[in-house]
Design an enzyme around this catalytic site. Structure first.
Site, PDB file in Angstrom:
ATOM      1  N   GLU A 171      -0.770  -8.276   3.650  1.00 26.02           N
ATOM      2  CA  GLU A 171      -0.382  -8.608   5.025  1.00 26.02           C
ATOM      3  C   GLU A 171      -1.548  -8.687   5.996  1.00 26.02           C
ATOM      4  OE1 GLU A 171      -0.872  -4.199   5.509  1.00 26.02           O
ATOM      5  OE2 GLU A 171      -0.459  -5.623   3.895  1.00 26.02           O
ATOM      6  N   HIS A 209      -3.296  -4.780   0.455  1.00 26.79           N
ATOM      7  CA  HIS A 209      -2.770  -5.161   1.775  1.00 26.79           C
ATOM      8  C   HIS A 209      -2.728  -6.679   1.912  1.00 26.79           C
ATOM      9  CE1 HIS A 209      -2.457  -1.280   3.873  1.00 26.79           C
ATOM     10  NE2 HIS A 209      -3.519  -0.917   3.185  1.00 26.79           N
ATOM     11  N   CYS A 222       0.838  -1.200   0.000  1.00 24.38           N
ATOM     12  CA  CYS A 222       0.000   0.000   0.000  1.00 24.38           C
ATOM     13  C   CYS A 222       0.877   1.256   0.000  1.00 24.38           C
ATOM     14  CB  CYS A 222      -1.003  -0.027   1.144  1.00 24.38           C
ATOM     15  SG  CYS A 222      -2.369   1.153   0.889  1.00 24.38           S
TER      16      CYS A 222
END
Length: 229
Positions: free
Chosen positions: A171, A169, A85
């Site tokens: 993660e 994202h 991001c």
């Protein structure tokens, strides 16, 4: 010199999510809003996570300039870099790509078309529905390979040498979503179309394809870092 994986945070409540979990078996170091960073010789790899600021707002956020310089030098030195991001946008700016503020409004588990197999995405190609929460975008750096795209954001991911930028994202885990819903300002529910955060969490939990890409992709990134230890 003992090398470690460097996680760069630009949120006070950042956990690193899957990025932290899937590199935890390696030596790691976390820096938040960095004014100084370790020398490249001490770094096995770099993960630059998300944040609320702009990737070009160096005057208000000096850590952005520090991070931009770090990833530029890391790519030149063939150090593994993963930008997520804001980290993707910082990486793009570092490599000379155009940055556009407020160009889109992407929030939610939104489809992207992975058009080039990359080991840090588990070699996956096809439609993926990762978490998005951003308004700024970057273009494709000169010489980079487009990895993922969609109609709203032509450059959802790119590969440039030792670096991979992901506008989404990857993660995110359930704890990250909880913090975004309760600690972030504004909270996730304010920006999410329909505001149904619980429904989003259920959809995230059920997406076995996304979870496979997370496990295999971050695993491959971690292996790239391990080879530099």
């Amino acid at each position: 010199m003992q090398r470690s994986v460097l996680l760069v945070h630009h949120l006070a409540y950042e956990t690193g999510g899957h990025a932290a979990r899937l590199t935890a078996h390696l030596p790691t170091q976390t820096v938040a809003f960095p004014r100084r960073v370790p020398p490249l010789d001490a770094i096995a790899g770099i993960i630059v996570l998300g944040g609320e600021m702009s990737a070009v707002d160096v005057a208000a956020h000096p850590s952005i300039g520090v991070t931009t310089d770090l990833v530029r030098r890391a790519v030149d030195a063939d150090v593994p870099v993963l930008g997520l991001c804001l980290g993707h946008q910082i990486l793009g700016v570092a490599l000379g790509a155009e940055h556009r503020a407020g160009a889109v409004d992407e929030t939610g588990l939104l489809p992207v078309d992975v058009v080039a197999a990359d080991p840090w995405l588990g070699g996956f190609t096809g439609e993926l529905r990762p978490m998005q929460w951003h308004t700024d975008v970057v273009g494709l750096p000169t010489g980079a390979t487009l990895v993922a795209t969609n109609d709203a954001v032509p450059v959802q991911a790119f590969r440039s040498g030792s670096a991979l930028g992901l506008q989404f994202h990857l993660e995110v885990d359930e704890e990250v979503l909880r913090r975004w819903s309760t600690v972030a300002e504004p909270p996730l529910g304010d920006d999410l179309p329909g505001g149904d955060v619980e429904g989003l969490v259920r959809a995230y939990r059920a997406d076995t394809t996304l979870h496979r890409v997370v496990e295999e992709g971050f695993g491959a990134f971690a292996e790239s870092c391990r080879l530099r230890l």
